[in-house]
Design a protein around this motif. Structure first.
Motif, mmCIF file in Angstrom:
data_model
loop_
_atom_site.group_PDB
_atom_site.id
_atom_site.type_symbol
_atom_site.label_atom_id
_atom_site.label_comp_id
_atom_site.label_asym_id
_atom_site.label_seq_id
_atom_site.Cartn_x
_atom_site.Cartn_y
_atom_site.Cartn_z
ATOM 1 N N ASP A 118 0.840 -1.203 0.000
ATOM 2 C CA ASP A 118 0.000 0.000 0.000
ATOM 3 C C ASP A 118 0.875 1.253 0.000
ATOM 4 O O ASP A 118 1.923 1.281 0.642
ATOM 5 N N GLY A 119 0.435 2.248 -0.748
ATOM 6 C CA GLY A 119 1.187 3.510 -0.791
ATOM 7 C C GLY A 119 2.314 3.466 -1.809
ATOM 8 O O GLY A 119 3.282 4.221 -1.737
ATOM 9 N N ASN A 211 -5.794 14.553 3.003
ATOM 10 C CA ASN A 211 -5.256 15.244 1.836
ATOM 11 C C ASN A 211 -6.083 16.505 1.592
ATOM 12 O O ASN A 211 -7.144 16.461 0.948
ATOM 13 N N TYR A 242 0.454 14.310 6.921
ATOM 14 C CA TYR A 242 -0.114 13.406 5.905
ATOM 15 C C TYR A 242 0.969 13.045 4.904
ATOM 16 O O TYR A 242 1.574 13.921 4.298
ATOM 17 N N GLY A 244 0.454 10.387 2.593
ATOM 18 C CA GLY A 244 -0.086 9.701 1.411
ATOM 19 C C GLY A 244 0.181 8.212 1.393
ATOM 20 O O GLY A 244 0.176 7.574 0.342
ATOM 21 N N SER A 245 0.432 7.662 2.576
ATOM 22 C CA SER A 245 0.630 6.217 2.703
ATOM 23 C C SER A 245 -0.112 5.787 3.965
ATOM 24 O O SER A 245 0.300 6.118 5.084
ATOM 25 N N LEU A 246 -1.225 5.062 3.777
ATOM 26 C CA LEU A 246 -2.100 4.736 4.921
ATOM 27 C C LEU A 246 -1.333 4.088 6.063
ATOM 28 O O LEU A 246 -1.465 4.495 7.229
ATOM 29 N N TYR A 260 -6.940 9.611 11.111
ATOM 30 C CA TYR A 260 -6.728 9.493 9.664
ATOM 31 C C TYR A 260 -8.092 9.649 8.998
ATOM 32 O O TYR A 260 -9.069 9.025 9.427
ATOM 33 N N TYR A 262 -10.098 9.768 5.223
ATOM 34 C CA TYR A 262 -10.207 9.763 3.763
ATOM 35 C C TYR A 262 -11.689 9.751 3.397
ATOM 36 O O TYR A 262 -12.301 8.687 3.293
ATOM 37 N N LYS A 272 -11.868 6.477 -1.244
ATOM 38 C CA LYS A 272 -10.807 5.865 -2.064
ATOM 39 C C LYS A 272 -10.392 4.506 -1.521
ATOM 40 O O LYS A 272 -10.068 3.590 -2.264
ATOM 41 N N LEU A 273 -10.385 4.393 -0.194
ATOM 42 C CA LEU A 273 -9.793 3.186 0.396
ATOM 43 C C LEU A 273 -10.722 1.987 0.244
ATOM 44 O O LEU A 273 -11.944 2.121 0.266
ATOM 45 N N GLU A 278 -7.930 -2.909 3.190
ATOM 46 C CA GLU A 278 -7.288 -1.728 3.785
ATOM 47 C C GLU A 278 -8.055 -1.325 5.048
ATOM 48 O O GLU A 278 -7.514 -1.342 6.151
#
Ligand code: P6P
Length: 333
Positions: A118-119, A211, A242, A244-246, A260, A262, A272-273, A278
């Motif tokens: 991921d990421g 984000n 942040y 950009g990598s969960l 966190y 999203y 998105k996730l 995830e």
């Protein structure tokens, strides 16, 4: 210091499933994680492993070479340990059936859902990336073929969930439902050592991870929550972090205390996730660490999945902060 193997054996009574299966599951995850650690840590040297594979994955995203490597490594590792009967991966449109190598009557009872890396958009810029894994017992009987329903289980039914973060060090974090423990890899001898026992969100967290480039498209509730985080007040303003990598954002937030976020965006109207490989495993860990994970209204772990790669809005972190966010969302409806 406890190795991961010693820790498992010393706590074996807490595993509600067959000892042999649990040891095989962990053996698969350790082996694959070490192989990926090795590639990630030299990605900059051997040009052949960074960059795009030239193909798009099933979501139309440019697949990185390391994504592909990580997917294949985990599939082979689970196959060779003869412990799972099926794997669903972000990198594969359909689930993968794993035949029982020994072909004896007792087919394997476990299925794994995984985001192998991921990421991955961060690989080429040396930002932490991670593997996220989720394990269930199959629902169907072992003497019939696996069905999609074996994979579409609510997150509350997970028997094992965790992640491996490939960062300044490689750390395997997991839970079987009685707390969370983290193990750091000593690459010189290839052993994971207990380094983060009984991980819990700190009582006071002051980080929010989102984000903000998507701000214009956020709902009023999310916008009001962000203003709440940014204005002076009790335990505020918060700090924005942040990457950009969960896995990287979550690992920092569980240690330092943070939420966190999203939400739905213009590009991702469902969020998105992905729910299954995830959000569910991270939500499982979140609750085990004393936190809360929701889609803005519903507990993530109670969502009944309908599709393998379905997406969801995702908020996870300390209970008080997630509840405050839910308040803003509901009051702005
Ligand atoms: P954005 C990585 O692609 C990922 O799935 C998560 O690891 C990460 O938190 C998120 O997407 C980043 O998405 O839109 O902010 O780049």
């Amino acid at each position: 210091m406890y190795t991961l193997g010693e820790f498992i054996i010393n706590n074996i009574d807490e595993f509600y499933y067959s000892t042999e299966s649990i040891l095989r599951l962990f053996s698969s995850i350790k082996l694959a994680s070490k192989a990926i650690h090795k590639e990630v840590n030299k990605a900059g040297i051997t040009k052949k492993i960074i960059g795009s594979s030239g193909i798009k994955n099933i979501h139309g995203e440019r697949q990185k070479k390391l994504d592909n490597f990580a997917h294949k490594t985990f599939v082979e590792s689970f196959k060779s340990r003869n412990v799972v009967c099926g794997i669903a991966s972000e990198e594969s449109e359909n689930f993968i059936v794993i035949k029982n190598e020994k072909k004896d009557y007792y087919g394997n009872k476990y299925i794994v859902l995984i985001d192998p890396l991921d990421g991955s958009s961060n690989i080429d810029v040396n930002v932490p990336i991670g593997t996220i894994f989720s394990v269930y017992k199959r629902k169907s009987s072992i003497n019939i073929n696996l069905t999609i329903d074996d994979f579409l289980q609510e997150g509350i039914r997970q028997i094992l969930a965790g992640y491996v973060i490939y960062g300044s060090s490689t750390i395997l974090v997991y839970s079987i439902g009685n707390g969370i423990n983290g193990f750091t890899l000593d690459p010189s001898i290839g052993t994971f050592y207990l380094s983060h026992p009984n991980m819990k969100f700190p009582k006071k967290g002051k980080i929010y991870s989102i984000n903000e480039g998507n701000y214009d498209k956020f709902s009023d509730g999310i916008k009001k929550f962000l203003r709440y985080c940014q204005e002076e007040g009790r335990n505020r303003p918060y700090t924005a972090r942040y990457i950009g990598s969960l896995v990287g954002d979550f690992h920092r937030n569980i240690i330092k205390g943070g939420i966190y976020i999203y939400p739905k965006t213009a590009t991702y109207p469902q969020g998105k996730l992905r729910l299954l490989y995830e959000c569910n495993p991270i939500a499982f860990l979140t609750e085990q660490a004393g936190g809360k994970a929701s889609d803005g209204k519903n507990r993530i772990l109670n969502i009944v999945p309908k599709m393998l790669h379905q997406r969801t809005p995702f908020f996870c972190g300390p209970k008080n902060i997630v509840s405050k966010l839910e308040e803003f969302i509901i009051n702005c409806e």
